[in-house]
Structure formats: structure tokens, C-alpha cells
Scaffold this motif. Structure first.
Motif, PDB file in Angstrom:
ATOM      1  N   SER A  43       0.824  -1.206   0.000  1.00 32.20           N
ATOM      2  CA  SER A  43       0.000   0.000   0.000  1.00 32.20           C
ATOM      3  C   SER A  43       0.857   1.254   0.000  1.00 32.20           C
ATOM      4  CB  SER A  43      -0.929   0.001   1.219  1.00 32.20           C
ATOM      5  OG  SER A  43      -1.646   1.209   1.293  1.00 32.20           O
ATOM      6  N   ASN A  44       1.932   1.279   0.794  1.00 28.43           N
ATOM      7  CA  ASN A  44       2.828   2.443   0.812  1.00 28.43           C
ATOM      8  C   ASN A  44       3.482   2.678  -0.542  1.00 28.43           C
ATOM      9  OD1 ASN A  44       2.354   3.214   3.411  1.00 28.43           O
ATOM     10  ND2 ASN A  44       4.334   2.609   4.218  1.00 28.43           N
ATOM     11  N   ILE A  45       3.848   1.590  -1.200  1.00 25.01           N
ATOM     12  CA  ILE A  45       4.475   1.701  -2.518  1.00 25.01           C
ATOM     13  C   ILE A  45       3.482   2.270  -3.530  1.00 25.01           C
ATOM     14  CG2 ILE A  45       5.509   0.390  -4.416  1.00 25.01           C
ATOM     15  CD1 ILE A  45       6.631  -1.530  -2.284  1.00 25.01           C
ATOM     16  N   VAL A  46       2.241   1.791  -3.458  1.00 29.23           N
ATOM     17  CA  VAL A  46       1.196   2.304  -4.351  1.00 29.23           C
ATOM     18  C   VAL A  46       0.917   3.773  -4.053  1.00 29.23           C
ATOM     19  CG1 VAL A  46      -1.240   2.119  -5.003  1.00 29.23           C
ATOM     20  CG2 VAL A  46       0.128   0.050  -4.699  1.00 29.23           C
ATOM     21  N   MET A  47       0.898   4.140  -2.778  1.00 27.67           N
ATOM     22  CA  MET A  47       0.628   5.533  -2.414  1.00 27.67           C
ATOM     23  C   MET A  47       1.665   6.474  -3.001  1.00 27.67           C
ATOM     24  SD  MET A  47       0.198   7.362   1.336  1.00 27.67           S
ATOM     25  CE  MET A  47       1.927   7.774   1.574  1.00 27.67           C
TER      26      MET A  47
ATOM     27  N   PRO B  31      -0.283  10.797  -2.249  1.00 25.64           N
ATOM     28  CA  PRO B  31      -1.034  10.575  -1.012  1.00 25.64           C
ATOM     29  C   PRO B  31      -2.492  11.018  -1.055  1.00 25.64           C
ATOM     30  CG  PRO B  31       1.166  11.340  -0.497  1.00 25.64           C
ATOM     31  CD  PRO B  31       1.031  11.438  -1.997  1.00 25.64           C
ATOM     32  N   HIS B  32      -2.774  12.188  -1.639  1.00 23.68           N
ATOM     33  CA  HIS B  32      -4.159  12.670  -1.575  1.00 23.68           C
ATOM     34  C   HIS B  32      -5.108  11.752  -2.331  1.00 23.68           C
ATOM     35  CE1 HIS B  32      -3.567  14.344  -5.656  1.00 23.68           C
ATOM     36  NE2 HIS B  32      -4.885  14.475  -5.707  1.00 23.68           N
ATOM     37  N   VAL B  33      -4.622  11.071  -3.357  1.00 18.87           N
ATOM     38  CA  VAL B  33      -5.458  10.141  -4.119  1.00 18.87           C
ATOM     39  C   VAL B  33      -5.640   8.841  -3.340  1.00 18.87           C
ATOM     40  CG1 VAL B  33      -5.644   8.777  -6.234  1.00 18.87           C
ATOM     41  CG2 VAL B  33      -4.749  11.112  -6.325  1.00 18.87           C
ATOM     42  N   TRP B  34      -4.525   8.274  -2.873  1.00 15.79           N
ATOM     43  CA  TRP B  34      -4.578   6.957  -2.241  1.00 15.79           C
ATOM     44  C   TRP B  34      -5.260   7.005  -0.870  1.00 15.79           C
ATOM     45  CZ3 TRP B  34      -4.692   2.250  -3.634  1.00 15.79           C
ATOM     46  CH2 TRP B  34      -4.419   1.210  -2.745  1.00 15.79           C
ATOM     47  N   LEU B  35      -4.887   7.969  -0.039  1.00 17.26           N
ATOM     48  CA  LEU B  35      -5.457   8.026   1.303  1.00 17.26           C
ATOM     49  C   LEU B  35      -6.953   8.306   1.268  1.00 17.26           C
ATOM     50  CD1 LEU B  35      -2.665   9.982   3.233  1.00 17.26           C
ATOM     51  CD2 LEU B  35      -3.125   7.530   3.267  1.00 17.26           C
ATOM     52  N   SER B  36      -7.369   9.232   0.421  1.00 21.81           N
ATOM     53  CA  SER B  36      -8.800   9.541   0.333  1.00 21.81           C
ATOM     54  C   SER B  36      -9.577   8.352  -0.217  1.00 21.81           C
ATOM     55  CB  SER B  36      -9.027  10.776  -0.539  1.00 21.81           C
ATOM     56  OG  SER B  36      -8.582  10.560  -1.864  1.00 21.81           O
TER      57      SER B  36
ATOM     58  N   CYS C 102      -8.811   5.189   0.134  1.00 18.60           N
ATOM     59  CA  CYS C 102      -8.907   4.186   1.203  1.00 18.60           C
ATOM     60  C   CYS C 102     -10.000   4.544   2.210  1.00 18.60           C
ATOM     61  CB  CYS C 102      -7.571   4.045   1.916  1.00 18.60           C
ATOM     62  SG  CYS C 102      -6.285   3.215   0.963  1.00 18.60           S
ATOM     63  N   ILE C 103     -10.116   5.835   2.527  1.00 20.17           N
ATOM     64  CA  ILE C 103     -11.146   6.264   3.479  1.00 20.17           C
ATOM     65  C   ILE C 103     -12.538   6.021   2.923  1.00 20.17           C
ATOM     66  CG2 ILE C 103     -12.112   8.255   4.703  1.00 20.17           C
ATOM     67  CD1 ILE C 103      -9.272   9.411   4.827  1.00 20.17           C
ATOM     68  N   VAL C 104     -12.741   6.337   1.658  1.00 25.50           N
ATOM     69  CA  VAL C 104     -14.058   6.112   1.039  1.00 25.50           C
ATOM     70  C   VAL C 104     -14.375   4.612   1.009  1.00 25.50           C
ATOM     71  CG1 VAL C 104     -15.374   6.258  -1.106  1.00 25.50           C
ATOM     72  CG2 VAL C 104     -14.029   8.224  -0.332  1.00 25.50           C
ATOM     73  N   ALA C 105     -13.383   3.794   0.636  1.00 27.37           N
ATOM     74  CA  ALA C 105     -13.592   2.343   0.592  1.00 27.37           C
ATOM     75  C   ALA C 105     -13.944   1.811   1.974  1.00 27.37           C
ATOM     76  CB  ALA C 105     -12.341   1.649   0.051  1.00 27.37           C
ATOM     77  N   PHE C 106     -13.287   2.350   2.990  1.00 21.77           N
ATOM     78  CA  PHE C 106     -13.581   1.934   4.351  1.00 21.77           C
ATOM     79  C   PHE C 106     -15.026   2.271   4.720  1.00 21.77           C
ATOM     80  CE2 PHE C 106     -13.714   2.182   8.919  1.00 21.77           C
ATOM     81  CZ  PHE C 106     -12.841   1.202   9.353  1.00 21.77           C
ATOM     82  N   GLY C 107     -15.458   3.470   4.358  1.00 18.00           N
ATOM     83  CA  GLY C 107     -16.824   3.875   4.659  1.00 18.00           C
ATOM     84  C   GLY C 107     -17.860   2.998   3.989  1.00 18.00           C
TER      85      GLY C 107
ATOM     86  N   ALA D 274     -11.128  14.758   1.831  1.00 18.51           N
ATOM     87  CA  ALA D 274      -9.678  14.552   1.903  1.00 18.51           C
ATOM     88  C   ALA D 274      -9.020  14.600   0.527  1.00 18.51           C
ATOM     89  CB  ALA D 274      -9.378  13.213   2.570  1.00 18.51           C
ATOM     90  N   PHE D 275      -9.735  14.192  -0.491  1.00 18.98           N
ATOM     91  CA  PHE D 275      -9.177  14.218  -1.844  1.00 18.98           C
ATOM     92  C   PHE D 275      -8.743  15.638  -2.218  1.00 18.98           C
ATOM     93  CE2 PHE D 275      -9.581  14.825  -6.422  1.00 18.98           C
ATOM     94  CZ  PHE D 275      -8.792  13.780  -6.908  1.00 18.98           C
ATOM     95  N   PHE D 276      -9.470  16.622  -1.741  1.00 21.37           N
ATOM     96  CA  PHE D 276      -9.181  18.014  -2.098  1.00 21.37           C
ATOM     97  C   PHE D 276      -8.271  18.715  -1.090  1.00 21.37           C
ATOM     98  CE2 PHE D 276     -13.339  16.926  -3.903  1.00 21.37           C
ATOM     99  CZ  PHE D 276     -13.119  17.240  -5.239  1.00 21.37           C
TER     100      PHE D 276
END
Length: 427
Positions: free
Chosen positions: A53-57, A62-67, A69-74, A175-177
Motif C-alpha cells: 500500500s505504501n508503494i502504491v501511495m 497521497p491525496h489520491v490513495w489516502l482519500s 482508502c477512506i471512502v472504501a472503508f466507509g 480529503a481528496f481536495f
């Protein structure tokens, strides 16, 4: 922004502990060890996919990957609100672990590039405190949601996951923005400002550096990373044991559901306060080791109280023990993460190292979910002895890690002929 996202994530993840004090076990037929297995499943993808996941991020920003992941979690959390049986709970817990595996190590990886050692602990703790905040106020939220039983034809525990799942999706979109990328990628900084951040943090490695299999192998051979991983493992066990089971332990003292949720708040609130004090002092004094040892001592004292004092006449002492364990575990975890992360350099070490440390360390969650089983209620002595053992082991590992880091720093100073105290900011 990241910290806000973590609140929305950890609150529903940890709030399964609150749901378990409601009708969830009966509604989903969670007999025997099924509850523990459901908690365990979360950690399988969470542990395995943190380094990838860190490599993909790094590739996606970061703003694409972290946001994402948060949406997928929701979305997964919404699914958990409508599960009908044990199998559905297992499936959603697995997806939750897969979605969240990118958040924790990825966020620390990102934060480490924005601050130097002398100011890092406060920033790491601010982010880490979101986890404690979720644990503290999750109980308050759950006490209110407990009164929603039957509303719109849904059990109260379903409302916990429904409301917080929606909150996670909303925060993920925001978070994406608003989430920052690495300093070299930050569109809101001009070139001079980017250079100033890089010079301050000494992170001169460019964002275009690639991570290879050889880099992975070098990290796997690094004894310091393994020590850090098992050190974090030893603090994660009490962290998750009490994140998941504090309400259950408190309920065993004779409280109803709402009283239990309310009494689960003060231990986490106390941990939040101690974390803030330790973060300030640790950065001010430029030292980490004593604060980790102090945290371990708090856990040991708390466990000793829980093992020796039981019954109605000792409720205050038992509750103090719960507070000590929670304060020590969460405070120690924050310092360990900052200490080990800031002893890594550049994208290669931090992307792989943070994933390994947090991934291997979170295997402690597997131990934690089996610390407190229904067969051991209400005394849970086996669980407390397990926590005592791993805490003592963690204390020894901490001292060994400190000795290795001190030797490396002093060698580095001799080679460079430097007297810069910043370079030995490790102990």
C-alpha cells in the motif's frame, strides 16, 4: 485533515466493541469464539498489504490513495451495518482491514517528510490522538445511539456502523481536495518553500526514486526494523485489547449498556491528556526512551492492580487499573511510532520500514482479540497475564533498540566529526 479522517475510520473500527455490548452478539449468533474470530479477520489483510500500500501511495500520490482508502472503508462499514449473519460480518471485517491497511502507515510515512526530529513527536501524537479521541468519544456516541434501538426498524448497533460509515465516505471525499502530498509534490508551495521544507527535514531524496526488490530485501535484513516491529507489537497488544474489550471489562463490573459506554470514556480521555503532555516534553527535551519506559511502567502497574483486586469493594482500584493500562499503552505507542519512523531515512526506508513496523506490529491485534474470552469472564486473569508478559518483553526490546541506535548515532558523529545534537536525537 488526515487526523480527521482517522477519527472517522478508527471510531467505527473500534466501536464494534461498543456494538458487542448491545444486541449484536444475539442478532448475529456470535457464540463461543466467533466474536474473537470476527475481530481477528480484520488483521489479515491489514497486516499483509501495508508495505504494498505504501508503494502504491507513492506512485499515485497521497491525496489520491489516502482519500480512496477512506471512502472504501466507509462503504465497507455501511455494508457491516446491514449484515444478517456471522458470514456477512466476517466478509465485511476482511474488507475493512483491506481498506484501512493504507491509512495508518501511509499517513505516518507522509508526515515524516514534513517535520524534523525535534518537532515530530507533537505532530505524530496529534495524528495518533485521533485514535484515542475515537475511543473516548466513541463511547459517548454509542451511549446516545443505544437509545435508537428499533428506529427505522434497525437495531441500535446497526446505527453505529451506518452513521459512521456515512461520515467516513464524506471525509474521504473532502480529503481528496485537502490532503497534502509530499513536499516536492505540494502544489500550494512555491519552489523556494519546497526547498526550505526539504532543507529543514534533510529529506533530499527526490520523489522520483523507485523502490525495488533489492530495497525490500535490505529492509528485511535490517535488525533495527525487526526490533522496532516487535517493540511496536508489544505495545499494540494492550492497545487493541483495551480498545476492543474495555467496555466488556467495565460491563462485567455490573453496569448496564449506557452506563458501560459512559464509563468507557474517562480512560481514553486520560490517555489523550497524557499523550499531549508527553509529546510536548519529548520534543522539548529531545528524548524518547524515558517516556516509553514510563508508559510501560504504567501498564505494568495497571495490570498488577487488575490481577490482585476484584469485587465491588475494589471497583475504584480496578477502574484506576484500566485507566493506567490505557494511558500507558496509547502514550507508549505514539512515542514508539515517532521514534522508529524518524530513525529511518528517505522514501525507501520509510515506505518499506513504516509498512513493516506497523504491519508486523499490528499482528499484536491478533493476540489482543483472544486475550479476553467469554470463558475467562469476569476476572480475565489469563488476558492480564498475557498483557503483562508482552509489556515486559517490549520493555527489554526498547532498551536493546536504544542501545543499537545510540551506537549508530555516535559512529555517525565520529565519521562526520560533528557535534550536532540533532543527529543523536534518538534516546
Amino acid at each position: 485533515m488526515i487526523a480527521l479522517g482517522l477519527v472517522t475510520l478508527t471510531s467505527p473500527r473500534v466501536n464494534i466493541s461498543n456494538a458487542l455490548t448491545m444486541s449484536m452478539p444475539e442478532d448475529l449468533n456470535l457464540y463461543g469464539d466467533r466474536t474473537n474470530v470476527a475481530l481477528l479477520v480484520f488483521y489479515i489483510p491489514y497486516i499483509l498489504f501495508e508495505v504494498p500500500s505504501n508503494i502504491v501511495m507513492k506512485k499515485l500520490k497521497p491525496h489520491v490513495w489516502l482519500s480512496g482508502c477512506i471512502v472504501a472503508f466507509g462503504v465497507a462499514m455501511l455494508g457491516q451495518a446491514f449484515v444478517k449473519n456471522y458470514g456477512g460480518l466476517i466478509a465485511t471485517r476482511f474488507v475493512l482491514g483491506l481498506a484501512e491497511c493504507g491509512i495508518f502507515p501511509g499517513s505516518f510515512y507522509l508526515i515524516s517528510f514534513w517535520y524534523r526530529r525535534a518537532e515530530a513527536q507533537k505532530r505524530f501524537t496529534m495524528y495518533w490522538s485521533a485514535v484515542i479521541f475515537a475511543g473516548a468519544f466513541g463511547g459517548l456516541i454509542a451511549s446516545g445511539i443505544a437509545k435508537m434501538d428499533g428506529m427505522r426498524g434497525l437495531e441500535n448497533w446497526r446505527w453505529i456502523f451506518l452513521l459512521e460509515g456515512v461520515a467516513s465516505i464524506v471525509v474521504g471525499i473532502i480529503a481528496f481536495f485537502l490532503c497534502a502530498d509530499f513536499p516536492q509534490q505540494a502544489s500550494w508551495l512555491n519552489e523556494d518553500e519546497k526547498k526550505a521544507v526539504i532543507a529543514k527535514t534533510h529529506n533530499y531524496e527526490g520523489d522520483d526514486v523507485s523502490i525495488t526488490r533489492a530495497d525490500l530485501w535490505e529492509s528485511f535484513k535490517d535488525a533495527k526494523i525487526w526490533l522496532a516491529s516487535f517493540m511496536y507489537f508489544c505495545i499494540v497488544v494492550p492497545i487493541y485489547a483495551f480498545s476492543y474489550f474495555a467496555p466488556t471489562i467495565i460491563k462485567a463490573l455490573g453496569y448496564n449498556t449506557i452506563q458501560t459506554q459512559l464509563h468507557s470514556v474517562p480512560p481514553f480521555a486520560a490517555a489523550l491528556g497524557l499523550c499531549a503532555v508527553v509529546a510536548y516534553l519529548s520534543d522539548r527535551w529531545r528524548i524518547r526512551l524515558p517516556f516509553i519506559l514510563f508508559s510501560d511502567l504504567l501498564i505494568i502497574i495497571g495490570l498488577a492492580i487488575m490481577l490482585t483486586m476484584h469485587g465491588a469493594s475494589h471497583f475504584s482500584a480496578e477502574y484506576l487499573g484500566i485507566c493506567f493500562i490505557t494511558m500507558g499503552a496509547f502514550t507508549g505507542g505514539a512515542v514508539i511510532i515517532c521514534w522508529t519512523m524518524m530513525n529511518m531515512q528517505g522514501h525507501k526506508e520509510r515506505s518499506i520500514g513504516s509498512g513493516l513496523v506497523i504491519g508486523i506490529g499490528n499482528a499484536g491485534g491478533i493476540v489482543a482479540v483472544f486475550c479476553f474470552t467469554k470463558d475467562d469472564a469476569p476476572l480475565y486473569k489469563r488476558g492480564y497475564w498475557i498483557l503483562m508478559g508482552v509489556t515486559l518483553a517490549g520493555t527489554v526490546l526498547t532498551v536493546v533498540y536504544a542501545l543499537i541506535v545510540e551506537r549508530e548515532r555516535r559512529h555517525q558523529l565520529r565519521v562526520e566529526g560533528s557535534t550536532d545534537k540533532e543527529k543523536i536525537l534518538s534516546l
